[in-house]
Write an enzyme that holds these catalytic residues in place. Structure first.
Site, PDB file in Angstrom:
ATOM      1  N   ASP A  16       0.826  -1.216   0.000  1.00 46.78           N
ATOM      2  CA  ASP A  16       0.000   0.000   0.000  1.00 46.78           C
ATOM      3  C   ASP A  16       0.860   1.265   0.000  1.00 46.78           C
ATOM      4  OD1 ASP A  16      -2.254   1.566   0.136  1.00 46.78           O
ATOM      5  OD2 ASP A  16      -2.548   1.293   2.287  1.00 46.78           O
ATOM      6  N   ASN A  64     -10.635  -2.871  -6.124  1.00 42.99           N
ATOM      7  CA  ASN A  64      -9.786  -1.985  -6.934  1.00 42.99           C
ATOM      8  C   ASN A  64     -10.372  -1.684  -8.325  1.00 42.99           C
ATOM      9  OD1 ASN A  64      -6.609  -3.184  -5.586  1.00 42.99           O
ATOM     10  ND2 ASN A  64      -7.793  -1.375  -5.016  1.00 42.99           N
TER      11      ASN A  64
HETATM   12  C1  FPP Z   1      -1.989   0.086  -3.310  1.00 37.16           C
HETATM   13  O1  FPP Z   1      -1.477   1.392  -3.376  1.00 37.16           O
HETATM   14  C2  FPP Z   1      -1.545  -0.685  -4.423  1.00 37.16           C
HETATM   15  C3  FPP Z   1      -2.334  -1.260  -5.374  1.00 37.16           C
HETATM   16  C4  FPP Z   1      -3.799  -1.134  -5.403  1.00 37.16           C
HETATM   17  C5  FPP Z   1      -1.763  -2.032  -6.473  1.00 37.16           C
HETATM   18  C6  FPP Z   1      -0.554  -2.838  -6.109  1.00 37.16           C
HETATM   19  C7  FPP Z   1       0.179  -3.003  -7.347  1.00 37.16           C
HETATM   20  C8  FPP Z   1       1.508  -3.085  -7.438  1.00 37.16           C
HETATM   21  C9  FPP Z   1       2.439  -3.118  -6.286  1.00 37.16           C
HETATM   22  C10 FPP Z   1       2.086  -3.084  -8.788  1.00 37.16           C
HETATM   23  C11 FPP Z   1       1.897  -4.372  -9.488  1.00 37.16           C
HETATM   24  C12 FPP Z   1       2.753  -5.396  -8.917  1.00 37.16           C
HETATM   25  C13 FPP Z   1       3.514  -6.199  -9.642  1.00 37.16           C
HETATM   26  C14 FPP Z   1       4.428  -7.110  -8.939  1.00 37.16           C
HETATM   27  C15 FPP Z   1       3.492  -6.184 -11.101  1.00 37.16           C
HETATM   28  P1  FPP Z   1      -2.488   2.584  -3.536  1.00 37.16           P
HETATM   29  O2  FPP Z   1      -2.589   2.887  -4.991  1.00 37.16           O
HETATM   30  O3  FPP Z   1      -3.766   2.249  -2.860  1.00 37.16           O
HETATM   31  O4  FPP Z   1      -1.733   3.722  -2.797  1.00 37.16           O
HETATM   32  P2  FPP Z   1      -2.407   4.968  -2.054  1.00 37.16           P
HETATM   33  O5  FPP Z   1      -3.156   4.404  -0.884  1.00 37.16           O
HETATM   34  O6  FPP Z   1      -1.220   5.763  -1.649  1.00 37.16           O
HETATM   35  O7  FPP Z   1      -3.271   5.659  -3.051  1.00 37.16           O
END
Ligand code: FPP
Length: 236
Positions: A16, A64
């Site tokens: 996150d 998501n």
């Molecule tokens: C949460 O951060 C992250 C996600 C919803 C997506 C996770 C995806 C990755 C780590 C990239 C893909 C992975 C691989 C290995 C290809 P957020 O967007 O909710 O962050 P925020 O809370 O700061 O907005």
């Protein structure tokens, strides 16, 4: 990492903070996810090097899909790129790859990459990476319940024989031991529908670092905190 420090068998991570990491740098959210994918690669390698047997990461939740189309397609593109690159690494390092989640909603190309990676790595058992993709804990329990109900309707099971252990066998995580440690970086303190069933006795460690900045020292810190806690499983 101190060589004598005990290491959990199964660590799970809620990746996150990608969006906030990007915002701080005036970059698009997708750049945060790209940096998050690098953090995942780094962390998976480190886990392997210190003897963690199972690593489960939350890559994309059933919630998501509410994000913008642009962000979703950016994340999916990254997954495809990562999976293409990772297959050779998995073979070299004998890593078994599993997806936890319903991949039928993904593009046919991404579905194929997931099934190929699972099939090609099924023979390995040194380390297992569980990639939660279109995953939700409640959704997983509902699916397991439906599958059990179907077996009852078909006469394969009796309602009375259902036990916790049997229900576990219907989850994506069948055959995987529960995580001892769940790490959530980025300062948020919620479970967000992650491994609801499997986390019954897990220790949670929340860290104040955004996922793209996550380094081996943060994993060490979480493991040290885990080791400091007295794990009693509800006993005395
Ligand atoms: C949460 O951060 C992250 C996600 C919803 C997506 C996770 C995806 C990755 C780590 C990239 C893909 C992975 C691989 C290995 C290809 P957020 O967007 O909710 O962050 P925020 O809370 O700061 O907005």
């Amino acid at each position: 990492m101190d060589n004598k420090m005990p290491v959990p068998n199964h660590i799970a991570i809620i990746m996150d903070g990608n969006g906030r990491w990007a915002k701080k740098r005036f970059l698009p959210r997708t750049a945060g996810h790209a940096a998050g994918a690098e953090a995942f690669r780094r962390t998976a390698n480190y886990c392997r090097s210190i003897g963690v047997k199972y690593l489960t990461v939350y890559a994309f939740s059933t919630e998501n899909w509410k994000r913008s189309e642009e962000e979703i397609s950016g994340i999916m593109k990254l997954m495809g790129k990562y999976l293409k690159e990772a297959i050779t690494d998995m073979e070299k390092n004998r890593v078994r790859f599993k997806v936890f989640g319903d991949i039928s909603r993904l593009s046919p190309e991404l579905q194929k990459l997931c099934t190929d990676a699972q099939e090609r790595s099924a023979q390995y058992d040194d380390v297992q990476v569980n990639f939660c993709l279109n995953y939700g804990g409640r959704d997983e329990i509902v699916r397991a319940t439906k599958a059990f109900a179907k077996d009852v309707a078909e006469g394969k099971r009796q309602p009375e024989e259902l036990t916790e252990q049997m229900l576990s066998g219907y989850l994506y995580s069948a055959d995987v031991p529960d995580p001892e440690l769940i790490i959530r970086p980025s300062g948020e303190m919620r479970t967000s529908n992650f491994l609801l069933w499997q986390s019954a006795y897990s220790e949670y460690v929340f860290l104040n670092v955004l996922w793209p900045d996550f380094q081996p020292k943060h994993l060490d810190e979480a493991i040290m905190e885990y080791n400091r806690r007295n794990r009693r499983f509800g006993g005395a």
